[in-house]
Each structure stands twice: as structure tokens, then as C-alpha cells.
Design an enzyme around this catalytic site. Sequence first.
Site, PDB file in Angstrom:
ATOM      1  N   ARG A 119      -0.873  -9.118  13.745  1.00 48.50           N
ATOM      2  CA  ARG A 119      -1.487  -8.183  12.874  1.00 48.50           C
ATOM      3  C   ARG A 119      -2.328  -8.865  11.994  1.00 48.50           C
ATOM      4  NH1 ARG A 119       3.916  -5.130  10.796  1.00 48.50           N
ATOM      5  NH2 ARG A 119       2.339  -3.802   9.522  1.00 48.50           N
ATOM      6  N   ARG A 179      10.964  -2.637  12.068  1.00 48.44           N
ATOM      7  CA  ARG A 179      10.022  -2.105  12.778  1.00 48.44           C
ATOM      8  C   ARG A 179       9.832  -3.276  13.803  1.00 48.44           C
ATOM      9  NH1 ARG A 179       5.354   0.205   8.956  1.00 48.44           N
ATOM     10  NH2 ARG A 179       3.863  -0.817  10.538  1.00 48.44           N
ATOM     11  N   LYS A 228       0.625  -1.168  -0.133  1.00 50.21           N
ATOM     12  CA  LYS A 228      -0.021   0.043   0.158  1.00 50.21           C
ATOM     13  C   LYS A 228       1.094   1.244   0.092  1.00 50.21           C
ATOM     14  CE  LYS A 228      -2.260  -1.102   3.789  1.00 50.21           C
ATOM     15  NZ  LYS A 228      -1.772  -2.218   4.137  1.00 50.21           N
ATOM     16  N   ARG A 274      -9.870   0.822   8.565  1.00 53.68           N
ATOM     17  CA  ARG A 274      -9.267  -0.539   8.910  1.00 53.68           C
ATOM     18  C   ARG A 274     -10.265  -1.277   9.689  1.00 53.68           C
ATOM     19  NH1 ARG A 274      -3.427   0.614   8.861  1.00 53.68           N
ATOM     20  NH2 ARG A 274      -2.311  -1.195   9.275  1.00 53.68           N
ATOM     21  N   ARG A 310      11.412  -7.072   5.803  1.00 51.05           N
ATOM     22  CA  ARG A 310      11.931  -5.699   5.376  1.00 51.05           C
ATOM     23  C   ARG A 310      12.433  -4.702   6.426  1.00 51.05           C
ATOM     24  NH1 ARG A 310       5.671  -2.854   4.965  1.00 51.05           N
ATOM     25  NH2 ARG A 310       5.750  -2.453   7.426  1.00 51.05           N
TER      26      ARG A 310
HETATM   27  P1  AMP Z   1       0.655   0.570   9.020  1.00 47.04           P
HETATM   28  O1  AMP Z   1       1.941   1.359   9.106  1.00 47.04           O
HETATM   29  O2  AMP Z   1      -0.404   0.999   8.053  1.00 47.04           O
HETATM   30  O3  AMP Z   1       0.710  -0.928   8.985  1.00 47.04           O
HETATM   31  O4  AMP Z   1      -0.176   0.948  10.617  1.00 47.04           O
HETATM   32  C1  AMP Z   1       0.999   0.611  11.760  1.00 47.04           C
HETATM   33  C2  AMP Z   1       0.172   0.402  12.991  1.00 47.04           C
HETATM   34  O5  AMP Z   1      -0.672   1.651  12.950  1.00 47.04           O
HETATM   35  C3  AMP Z   1      -1.015  -0.714  12.905  1.00 47.04           C
HETATM   36  O6  AMP Z   1      -0.742  -1.900  13.013  1.00 47.04           O
HETATM   37  C4  AMP Z   1      -2.121  -0.004  14.005  1.00 47.04           C
HETATM   38  O7  AMP Z   1      -1.794  -0.348  15.280  1.00 47.04           O
HETATM   39  C5  AMP Z   1      -1.836   1.383  13.725  1.00 47.04           C
HETATM   40  N1  AMP Z   1      -3.149   1.989  12.751  1.00 47.04           N
HETATM   41  C6  AMP Z   1      -2.770   2.471  11.443  1.00 47.04           C
HETATM   42  N2  AMP Z   1      -3.933   2.887  10.906  1.00 47.04           N
HETATM   43  C7  AMP Z   1      -4.892   2.282  11.821  1.00 47.04           C
HETATM   44  C8  AMP Z   1      -6.454   2.516  11.590  1.00 47.04           C
HETATM   45  N3  AMP Z   1      -6.781   3.218  10.567  1.00 47.04           N
HETATM   46  N4  AMP Z   1      -7.029   2.226  12.624  1.00 47.04           N
HETATM   47  C9  AMP Z   1      -6.587   1.867  13.661  1.00 47.04           C
HETATM   48  N5  AMP Z   1      -5.095   1.562  13.847  1.00 47.04           N
HETATM   49  C10 AMP Z   1      -4.278   1.980  12.942  1.00 47.04           C
END
Ligand code: AMP
Length: 210
Positions: A163, A152, A13, A88, A124
Site C-alpha cells: 500500500r 484489517r 485521516k 488517490r 492497529r
Molecule cells: P482506506 O480505508 O482509505 O485505507 O482505503 C482502503 C482501500 O480502499 C485502499 O487500499 C484501496 O484499495 C481502496 N480505495 C480507497 N479509496 C480509494 C480511491 N480513492 N481510489 C482507489 N482505491 C481506493
Amino acid sequence: MKIVLMGPPGAGKGTQGARLSKIYGIPQISTGDILRETVTDQDVLGKQIGDIIGKGQLVPDELIVSIIEERISQEDCRGGFVLDGFPRTVDQAEALERVLPESVDVTVYLNVPIKEVIERLSGRLTCRDCGAVFAKEDISLCPVCSGPLFQREDDQRSTVEHRLKVYMAHTAPIANFYRSRNKLAEIDGTGVPEKVFEQIEREISQVVEG
Ligand code: AMP
């Protein structure tokens, strides 16, 4: 053009969102990046959010919806935006429909098998300075900005598995939400980013041509 990018963590994404942002001249809004910036504040909220992200859980809907509502009301979003990581949950998708005067134009669903996603995520590295991601190789500095690369915390295998469970339970059902509104474009997210992007562009041009 208002685009939602969805798909499991590690589906690409961020990479595809950056291309869409450049080509259509619209901002890429990554809720993960916004939340990670909050974490660097190290106040009470920052620590709570850091804890949630580290465990691979979702931050509360109300919090993320208010962050998005504020962000998309900004001037640079007048011509549209690419949402990367939001919505999400189905509740977030419903909240987005309420906030927007018109629905999103298209939801691009990047389909990548779970086995491949686990390999991508646990292999990664992310740049601490610019957030770019790279497959683990023998490099320690970001080829884009020379920032330091690190893994990360939530890309470690045990958290990745959690996740993905959260994704299947809360996020995957959003596909049906947009499919029933004729807004879902399913894309094969395997293969090189250029080929994936070609498919996305084809889908978007169909939306543009109506
Ligand atoms: P990402 O970088 O998109 O993988 O997001 C990292 C983390 O941020 C996720 O695993 C969640 O803990 C939090 N997060 C990101 N976007 C959302 C969302 N729309 N709703 C809830 N938690 C989020």
C-alpha cells in the site's frame, strides 16, 4: 468548507476527518469505508473490490470517481464535506476539479514518516461494527460501540508495504497538484491527535480569514 485530507495510509485521516466533520458540521466521506460496505454485498462487484482492497491495490479511477460524484451531489454535502481517501491519483484529483463548480478550499496533507506509518498500521485494530480504529492493546471489544475488533487484512505487514508503494507512486504526486494551485496545507501528523488537530484548525482558519 470543502476539505481534502491526504497523507499515507495510517497518517490519521480517519481520526482527523471525524473531528473536522463534527466541528464544521459537514459529512466525512471515506472512500475506504464506502468500498468496504460494497464488499459486504458479496455480489460480483463486491468480490472484485474486496480482492483489490485485500491486495492493497487501487480500485479503478472511473468507479471511484462515479461513487464520489454521486455522494457529493447529495443534500448533506451542500455546505461542504471532508474527503478522506479521495483523491488517490492525479487523474482522480483532476476529475474532482471538473465535478466541482469551484475548487476545494484546502487540502490538508498529514505528514508522517513511513517507518511510523508501518508501525501504526500493523499495530492497529478496527471495529467491525463502527469502523473506529485503536492501537493494538489488550482489548477485544470496541470502547465506542462494543463491536468486535479485528485486524484489517490490508493492515497485515506485507500488504501495508505494498500500500505504501502504491501511495508513493500514485498518491504522493497529488501534493504537487494542490501545491501548484495554492491549496496545500502541510501538517506534521506525528504526535497526539489533539495537537495535530490544533495545527489543522490553524491552517483552516487562515483559509476562512482569506
Ligand atoms: P482506506 O480505508 O482509505 O485505507 O482505503 C482502503 C482501500 O480502499 C485502499 O487500499 C484501496 O484499495 C481502496 N480505495 C480507497 N479509496 C480509494 C480511491 N480513492 N481510489 C482507489 N482505491 C481506493
